[in-house]
Structure formats: structure tokens, C-alpha cells
Design a protein around this motif. Structure first.
Motif, PDB file in Angstrom:
ATOM      1  N   PRO A 188       0.799  -1.230   0.000  1.00  0.00           N
ATOM      2  CA  PRO A 188       0.000   0.000   0.000  1.00  0.00           C
ATOM      3  C   PRO A 188       0.832   1.281   0.000  1.00  0.00           C
ATOM      4  CG  PRO A 188      -0.810  -1.558   1.640  1.00  0.00           C
ATOM      5  CD  PRO A 188       0.491  -2.093   1.154  1.00  0.00           C
ATOM      6  N   ILE A 189       0.492   2.177  -0.914  1.00  0.00           N
ATOM      7  CA  ILE A 189       1.049   3.521  -0.968  1.00  0.00           C
ATOM      8  C   ILE A 189       0.174   4.342  -1.912  1.00  0.00           C
ATOM      9  CG2 ILE A 189       2.604   3.126  -2.936  1.00  0.00           C
ATOM     10  CD1 ILE A 189       4.673   4.911  -1.468  1.00  0.00           C
ATOM     11  N   ARG A 190       0.112   5.641  -1.694  1.00  0.00           N
ATOM     12  CA  ARG A 190      -0.517   6.519  -2.681  1.00  0.00           C
ATOM     13  C   ARG A 190       0.435   6.647  -3.867  1.00  0.00           C
ATOM     14  NH1 ARG A 190      -4.937   8.264   0.190  1.00  0.00           N
ATOM     15  NH2 ARG A 190      -4.942   6.858   1.970  1.00  0.00           N
ATOM     16  N   VAL A 191      -0.117   6.917  -5.029  1.00  0.00           N
ATOM     17  CA  VAL A 191       0.711   6.932  -6.235  1.00  0.00           C
ATOM     18  C   VAL A 191       0.599   8.263  -6.973  1.00  0.00           C
ATOM     19  CG1 VAL A 191       1.292   5.705  -8.358  1.00  0.00           C
ATOM     20  CG2 VAL A 191       0.358   4.430  -6.430  1.00  0.00           C
ATOM     21  N   GLY A 192      -0.598   8.600  -7.421  1.00  0.00           N
ATOM     22  CA  GLY A 192      -0.760   9.787  -8.256  1.00  0.00           C
ATOM     23  C   GLY A 192      -0.501  11.090  -7.543  1.00  0.00           C
ATOM     24  N   ALA A 193      -0.759  11.176  -6.249  1.00  0.00           N
ATOM     25  CA  ALA A 193      -0.672  12.444  -5.521  1.00  0.00           C
ATOM     26  C   ALA A 193       0.727  13.039  -5.529  1.00  0.00           C
ATOM     27  CB  ALA A 193      -1.146  12.255  -4.076  1.00  0.00           C
ATOM     28  N   MET A 194       1.742  12.214  -5.671  1.00  0.00           N
ATOM     29  CA  MET A 194       3.109  12.711  -5.708  1.00  0.00           C
ATOM     30  C   MET A 194       3.580  12.968  -7.131  1.00  0.00           C
ATOM     31  SD  MET A 194       2.476  10.031  -3.484  1.00  0.00           S
ATOM     32  CE  MET A 194       3.496   8.583  -3.728  1.00  0.00           C
ATOM     33  N   VAL A 195       3.161  12.107  -8.053  1.00  0.00           N
ATOM     34  CA  VAL A 195       3.690  12.149  -9.416  1.00  0.00           C
ATOM     35  C   VAL A 195       2.955  13.159 -10.298  1.00  0.00           C
ATOM     36  CG1 VAL A 195       4.013  10.801 -11.521  1.00  0.00           C
ATOM     37  CG2 VAL A 195       4.497   9.766  -9.288  1.00  0.00           C
ATOM     38  N   LEU A 196       1.629  13.091 -10.318  1.00  0.00           N
ATOM     39  CA  LEU A 196       0.877  13.927 -11.258  1.00  0.00           C
ATOM     40  C   LEU A 196       1.090  15.420 -11.020  1.00  0.00           C
ATOM     41  CD1 LEU A 196      -2.487  11.970 -11.691  1.00  0.00           C
ATOM     42  CD2 LEU A 196      -0.246  11.560 -12.699  1.00  0.00           C
ATOM     43  N   PRO A 197       1.077  15.908  -9.772  1.00  0.00           N
ATOM     44  CA  PRO A 197       1.336  17.336  -9.578  1.00  0.00           C
ATOM     45  C   PRO A 197       2.729  17.764 -10.032  1.00  0.00           C
ATOM     46  CG  PRO A 197       0.248  16.424  -7.652  1.00  0.00           C
ATOM     47  CD  PRO A 197       0.658  15.261  -8.508  1.00  0.00           C
ATOM     48  N   ALA A 198       3.730  16.904  -9.848  1.00  0.00           N
ATOM     49  CA  ALA A 198       5.078  17.230 -10.311  1.00  0.00           C
ATOM     50  C   ALA A 198       5.113  17.336 -11.833  1.00  0.00           C
ATOM     51  CB  ALA A 198       6.068  16.172  -9.827  1.00  0.00           C
ATOM     52  N   VAL A 199       4.468  16.401 -12.492  1.00  0.00           N
ATOM     53  CA  VAL A 199       4.453  16.392 -13.957  1.00  0.00           C
ATOM     54  C   VAL A 199       3.665  17.583 -14.496  1.00  0.00           C
ATOM     55  CG1 VAL A 199       3.638  15.135 -15.983  1.00  0.00           C
ATOM     56  CG2 VAL A 199       4.805  13.909 -14.133  1.00  0.00           C
ATOM     57  N   LEU A 200       2.503  17.864 -13.913  1.00  0.00           N
ATOM     58  CA  LEU A 200       1.709  19.004 -14.376  1.00  0.00           C
ATOM     59  C   LEU A 200       2.485  20.301 -14.222  1.00  0.00           C
ATOM     60  CD1 LEU A 200      -1.884  18.196 -13.035  1.00  0.00           C
ATOM     61  CD2 LEU A 200      -0.987  17.858 -15.346  1.00  0.00           C
ATOM     62  N   ALA A 201       3.145  20.474 -13.080  1.00  0.00           N
ATOM     63  CA  ALA A 201       3.908  21.706 -12.855  1.00  0.00           C
ATOM     64  C   ALA A 201       5.061  21.830 -13.847  1.00  0.00           C
ATOM     65  CB  ALA A 201       4.436  21.713 -11.419  1.00  0.00           C
ATOM     66  N   ALA A 202       5.784  20.740 -14.055  1.00  0.00           N
ATOM     67  CA  ALA A 202       6.933  20.773 -14.959  1.00  0.00           C
ATOM     68  C   ALA A 202       6.504  21.062 -16.396  1.00  0.00           C
ATOM     69  CB  ALA A 202       7.687  19.444 -14.892  1.00  0.00           C
ATOM     70  N   ALA A 213       8.181  11.087  -8.185  1.00  0.00           N
ATOM     71  CA  ALA A 213       7.968  12.411  -8.772  1.00  0.00           C
ATOM     72  C   ALA A 213       9.165  12.832  -9.614  1.00  0.00           C
ATOM     73  CB  ALA A 213       7.713  13.432  -7.663  1.00  0.00           C
ATOM     74  N   THR A 214      10.353  12.445  -9.188  1.00  0.00           N
ATOM     75  CA  THR A 214      11.557  12.741  -9.970  1.00  0.00           C
ATOM     76  C   THR A 214      11.512  12.020 -11.310  1.00  0.00           C
ATOM     77  OG1 THR A 214      12.874  13.051  -7.966  1.00  0.00           O
ATOM     78  CG2 THR A 214      14.073  12.537  -9.989  1.00  0.00           C
ATOM     79  N   ALA A 215      11.136  10.753 -11.288  1.00  0.00           N
ATOM     80  CA  ALA A 215      11.016   9.998 -12.539  1.00  0.00           C
ATOM     81  C   ALA A 215       9.990  10.645 -13.453  1.00  0.00           C
ATOM     82  CB  ALA A 215      10.630   8.550 -12.244  1.00  0.00           C
ATOM     83  N   GLY A 216       8.842  11.014 -12.894  1.00  0.00           N
ATOM     84  CA  GLY A 216       7.784  11.603 -13.707  1.00  0.00           C
ATOM     85  C   GLY A 216       8.178  12.933 -14.319  1.00  0.00           C
ATOM     86  N   ALA A 217       8.684  13.842 -13.492  1.00  0.00           N
ATOM     87  CA  ALA A 217       9.081  15.158 -14.000  1.00  0.00           C
ATOM     88  C   ALA A 217      10.259  15.036 -14.962  1.00  0.00           C
ATOM     89  CB  ALA A 217       9.430  16.075 -12.833  1.00  0.00           C
ATOM     90  N   GLY A 218      11.199  14.141 -14.640  1.00  0.00           N
ATOM     91  CA  GLY A 218      12.366  13.978 -15.495  1.00  0.00           C
ATOM     92  C   GLY A 218      12.024  13.475 -16.881  1.00  0.00           C
ATOM     93  N   VAL A 219      11.176  12.453 -16.957  1.00  0.00           N
ATOM     94  CA  VAL A 219      10.759  11.925 -18.256  1.00  0.00           C
ATOM     95  C   VAL A 219       9.940  12.960 -19.011  1.00  0.00           C
ATOM     96  CG1 VAL A 219       9.281  10.193 -19.365  1.00  0.00           C
ATOM     97  CG2 VAL A 219      10.913   9.504 -17.588  1.00  0.00           C
ATOM     98  N   ALA A 220       9.040  13.648 -18.337  1.00  0.00           N
ATOM     99  CA  ALA A 220       8.195  14.645 -19.004  1.00  0.00           C
ATOM    100  C   ALA A 220       9.016  15.794 -19.574  1.00  0.00           C
ATOM    101  CB  ALA A 220       7.163  15.182 -18.018  1.00  0.00           C
ATOM    102  N   LEU A 221      10.113  16.141 -18.907  1.00  0.00           N
ATOM    103  CA  LEU A 221      10.962  17.241 -19.370  1.00  0.00           C
ATOM    104  C   LEU A 221      12.022  16.787 -20.368  1.00  0.00           C
ATOM    105  CD1 LEU A 221      11.501  19.232 -16.042  1.00  0.00           C
ATOM    106  CD2 LEU A 221      10.062  19.857 -17.995  1.00  0.00           C
ATOM    107  N   GLY A 222      12.067  15.502 -20.670  1.00  0.00           N
ATOM    108  CA  GLY A 222      12.989  15.012 -21.688  1.00  0.00           C
ATOM    109  C   GLY A 222      14.421  14.871 -21.233  1.00  0.00           C
ATOM    110  N   LEU A 223      14.653  14.621 -19.938  1.00  0.00           N
ATOM    111  CA  LEU A 223      16.012  14.393 -19.463  1.00  0.00           C
ATOM    112  C   LEU A 223      16.606  13.157 -20.129  1.00  0.00           C
ATOM    113  CD1 LEU A 223      15.026  16.426 -17.276  1.00  0.00           C
ATOM    114  CD2 LEU A 223      16.282  15.063 -15.594  1.00  0.00           C
ATOM    115  N   ASP A 224      17.912  13.193 -20.354  1.00  0.00           N
ATOM    116  CA  ASP A 224      18.572  11.985 -20.853  1.00  0.00           C
ATOM    117  C   ASP A 224      18.911  11.085 -19.668  1.00  0.00           C
ATOM    118  OD1 ASP A 224      21.048  12.853 -19.723  1.00  0.00           O
ATOM    119  OD2 ASP A 224      21.676  13.787 -21.604  1.00  0.00           O
ATOM    120  N   ALA A 225      19.473   9.913 -19.945  1.00  0.00           N
ATOM    121  CA  ALA A 225      19.688   8.923 -18.896  1.00  0.00           C
ATOM    122  C   ALA A 225      20.662   9.423 -17.829  1.00  0.00           C
ATOM    123  CB  ALA A 225      20.189   7.613 -19.505  1.00  0.00           C
ATOM    124  N   ARG A 226      21.706  10.132 -18.232  1.00  0.00           N
ATOM    125  CA  ARG A 226      22.663  10.631 -17.243  1.00  0.00           C
ATOM    126  C   ARG A 226      22.011  11.682 -16.351  1.00  0.00           C
ATOM    127  NH1 ARG A 226      26.025  14.705 -16.162  1.00  0.00           N
ATOM    128  NH2 ARG A 226      25.371  15.864 -17.992  1.00  0.00           N
TER     129      ARG A 226
END
Length: 467
Positions: free
Chosen positions: A110-124, A173-186
Motif C-alpha cells: 500500500p502507498i498513494r501513487v498519483g498524488a506525488m507524481v501527477l502534480p510534479a508532472v503538471l507543474a513541470a 515524482a523525480t522519474a515523472g518530471a524527469g521523463v516529461a521534461l525530456g532528461l537523458d539517462a545521465r
């Protein structure tokens, strides 16, 4: 050569760390690679999340949070007129999503999922005018990683006194914002390393029903956003954040032995986030099956005065947070604290036939009819209870004539065995927008935005949802 690369070479940065392997997979995935079902789940979560943001817009804790945030910008806290900086928007939206304890959960671990990721992605994506397709990729990637990170030391973070939402959530949230912003693997690897130092959240809110639980996903969201920006700029974070001598799982999970297999096994091919569950009631998820039992008992039409006692078979893992100290759970000090009281939630379900937002006001928490019934409810530990793999409910009601009535609910409604439909989630979101005092037209526009997210050319369009 960037500053980070130079530093890495100077300290002998060699080999492949878990963060690097994860980043290599996430940054190469297209939206089509993620599949239709994962996309559908992400949109469902977005529908649920945005409605919850509006539902909480008039609460005292959100008003206090907005007043206490001094960042200005052009990003949107959904349902609020004041534009904020991206971190502030992530903070407010994340806190509002989780604030009424009506948001999603993950069954099994059990853990919440969207509450941490979606706001980070929307803001980014709003801040940098990325597309809806970018946002959707980030949402899926971030939610998937929350699910996977939460399987590494399941239960250990809670046991150590921390709130996993604030710890695991910062990574997701880091994974979500990072992928949405197009970060490379490094860059994403650096961002993961940074986010490990941003993770936070202690469980002391349980003592008084304090507001700090509510802020944990919002803080994780803004932390993930900031970590992604710093990783993009080349700020040097430890690549061994997941497996090093002082890694995040060891620090926050104490003596737990991490199982790293869930982090990479099937990553990019199998989607744990497809199993996210949504709540029909605005309280602790594990309480829901017990509420269902009480609502079924209510249909018998038996007066509460005739109830002598109610005994509930329960899993041992539920006792610390939802049953004890029993005297406090019988008379919770506030409407918010009542959300984590098994006896109160069951009693209010019996009287109102529901356990939605209207059932957890401070006035309800003082209703002597409800409290009298809550005081008759006790528990016994069932050693065969399946928690956390499955959430089930049970009540055994003894009446004044000696008759015993018993009900069982075998699973959580809203989860994998009985998921809420898209139509039910839309209806829930409409109800939440109305509860927050905004119009049906606002709800229509917000729902259309969510449903058409992939076609959105510029996430700056979120600015339409200030009010």
C-alpha cells in the motif's frame, strides 16, 4: 564537459548503478511503448486527482499552505486564482489531492501513487510548455516507479516511523518530471541521486491527526520537480542512491533487507501501475470493506439502540494505525482524525449509508449518536487475514435479543477484484468539483482536458483551470 561529468571522472565513476539502469529504460520509452492500458490508468488517475484538488480548495489547510508559500510564477494550483511558481503549484496540488484521504492506492504494497507524481508532472510541463503527450509519458513513468520502489522494502519504511508517501514519492515524482521534461539517462540518474536527499516525512501526525500527513505528497511532488531540474543542469547526485552503503532504502527502512528485483524486472514491458485502485470512500483504504459490511447491515433497519456489541476480525497490520489506541479511535478528536478510526468510519457508514467528504467534518466527529455506536465496536486479530495482499472486512453484530448477525466483504471495492469504472470516476470527480464550490461547466472543461490530454499541444493550457 559538464561540471558533473568532470566530477564523476575525478572520483572514478565506474560501473552501472541501479539508477543508471532504470534511467536508461525510462528515457527511451515512447508513449506507444507504454501501452493502452497504462495510458488509460494514467488518465483515470488524472481525472480523480484534478477533482480532488477542487474538493479541497476551501479547506483551512490549503488556505494556510497558499498563504505560507511566497513563490510567484505562472503555474496553476487547480481551482485557485493565484498563479504560483512550479514548485508551489506541485506542492498545493499534491497536498490537495491527498488532503481528504480520497485519492488512489496500490494494493499489495500500500502507498498513494498519483498524488506525488501527477502534480510534479503538471507543474513541470506547464512551466516549460511541454505537450500533453510529454505529460502522459511522465505520469506513467513516475507512477510505475512509485509502485516498483514501494516493493523494495515493503512495510519497513512505515515500521521505521516514516511516511512512505514522502520517501518513495520523491523518487517517483523525480522519474515523472524527469521523463516529461525530456532528461537523458545521465541527467535522470543525477536527479534520482538528488531526490534521495530531498525525501522526508515522519509519522507523528498519527498522534493528533495533524496536517503534516497531508503535505507529504505535495512536498514529494515539488522535491521531484526540483530534483529533475537540478539533474538536467548537471548537479552531481550519487548514482548509488538505491544500493550504496547509505542508500535510501537502508536509511529509511532501517534493518530491512532490500529486494531490488522489482526495480528492473519487466521494466518497460510490464506495468505495475495498471493495478492502481481508486477509493469509493474518503478514508483509510483498509477500512472500506468494513464500511461495506456496516452499510449492508444498515439495510436490515435495526435501530442502533438494539446493538449490544460489534466484533471485527482484522489483520494485525491494521491495528497500529486504525484501531489503537482504541479509546481515541472511539472518540476521534477531529473530522480528519476520524478518517483513521475504524470504529468511527464504520459507525458513520451505518448512520449515513456513505463515508464521503460530508461524513468527516468536525461536527460529525462530535455527533453523539455516531460516537455511541463507535464505542460498541471492538476487534480481534485474525491470524489468517490476507492483509496487505488483500483488504477484507468482517463484522459480527450481537443484538439485545441475543441474535447474532454477521457480514463479510471479501475484497476492496475499487481495487483489482472490483475496479471502479471510468464512468464512476467521472461521477466522483463531478461530485468533488461541486463539493469545492465550482460549476458543472468547470467540471466539464476539466474532464475534457483530462480525457484529451494526449492531444494537448501546450500544457500551459492548465491556466484555464484557475478560479
Amino acid at each position: 564537459m559538464s561540471h558533473a561529468t568532470a566530477t564523476e571522472e575525478a572520483v572514478g565513476f565506474q560501473g552501472t548503478a541501479l539508477a543508471e539502469s532504470i534511467s536508461a529504460v525510462l528515457t527511451r520509452l515512447s508513449l506507444d511503448d507504454m501501452g493502452a492500458k497504462a495510458q488509460e490508468m494514467a488518465i483515470n488517475d488524472l481525472i480523480d486527482m484534478t477533482g480532488l484538488c477542487v474538493a479541497a480548495r476551501n479547506t483551512d489547510y490549503i488556505a494556510s499552505l497558499i498563504e505560507g508559500w511566497d513563490g510567484e510564477g505562472a503555474c496553476t494550483a487547480i481551482g485557485h486564482s493565484r498563479p504560483l511558481d512550479a514548485a508551489g503549484a506541485a506542492l498545493i496540488n499534491g497536498t490537495a489531492t491527498h488532503g481528504e484521504d480520497f485519492d488512489d492506492t496500490l494494493e499489495g504494497a500500500p502507498i498513494r501513487v498519483g498524488a506525488m507524481v501527477l502534480p510534479a508532472v503538471l507543474a513541470a510541463t506547464e512551466r516549460f510548455h511541454r505537450s500533453g503527450e510529454d505529460a502522459l509519458r511522465g505520469m506513467i513513468a513516475g507512477m510505475e516507479m512509485v509502485c516498483r520502489f514501494n516493493h523494495v522494502v515493503p512495510g519497513a519504511i512505515h515500521k521505521a516511523g516514516f511516511h512512505p508517501v514522502g520517501i518513495i514519492g520523491a523518487l517517483g515524482a523525480t522519474a515523472g518530471a524527469g521523463v516529461a521534461l525530456g532528461l537523458d539517462a545521465r541527467q535522470l540518474t543525477l536527479a534520482f541521486g538528488i531526490s534521495g536527499s530531498f525525501a522526508s516525512g515522519i509519522g507523528e501526525f498519527l498522534t493528533e491527526g495533524a496536517w503534516t500527513k497531508r503535505i507529504h505528497p505535495g512536498w514529494a511532488a515539488q522535491s521531484g520537480y526540483r530534483a529533475a531540474l537540478l539533474g538536467r543542469s548537471g548537479y552531481f547526485g550519487p548514482r548509488t542512491v538505491f544500493e550504496g552503503a547509505r542508500n535510501i532504502f537502508k536509511v529509511f527502512g532501517r534493518d530491512a533487507k532490500p529486494n531490488y528485483e522489482p526495480l528492473l524486472k519487466g521494466l518497460g514491458e510490464e506495468w505495475l501501475m495498471e493495478k492502481i485502485a481508486f477509493k469509493p470512500y474518503a478514508c483509510g483504504t483498509m477500512i472500506h470493506p468494513f464500511i461495506d459490511c456496516m452499510i449492508r447491515f444498515r439495510e436490515e433497519g435495526i435501530a442502533p439502540e438494539r446493538i449490544v456489541s460489534i466484533e471485527c476480525e482484522t489483520g494485525e497490520g491494521l491495528v497500529d494505525r486504525l484501531w489503537e489506541p482504541l479509546a481515541v479511535k472511539h472518540r476521534p478528536p477531529s473530522g480528519y482524525a476520524a478518517k483513521f478510526s475504524m470504529p468511527f468510519c464504520m459507525a458513520v457508514g451505518y448512520f449515513d449509508g456513505d463515508a464521503g467528504l460530508e461524513q468527516f467534518t468536525d461536527a460529525k466527529a462530535k455527533d453523539e449518536r455516531i460516537l455511541a455506536l463507535a464505542g460498541k465496536i471492538r476487534y480481534v486479530i485474525d491470524p489468517n487475514n490476507e492483509y496487505p495482499r488483500n483488504y477484507s472486512g468482517h463484522i459480527k453484530v450481537t443484538l439485545d435479543d441475543g441474535r447474532v448477525v454477521e457480514y463479510r466483504q471479501p475484497h476492496f471495492r475499487g481495487g483489482a477484484r472490483e475496479p471502479l469504472t471510468r464512468d464512476e470516476l467521472v461521477a466522483k470527480a463531478r461530485g468533488n468539483v461541486a463539493y469545492g464550490g465550482l460549476s458543472p461547466q468547470f467540471a466539464d472543461d476539466l474532464l475534457r482536458f483530462c480525457l484529451d490530454l494526449r492531444e494537448c499541444p501546450d500544457m500551459g493550457m492548465l491556466g484555464r483551470f484557475r478560479a
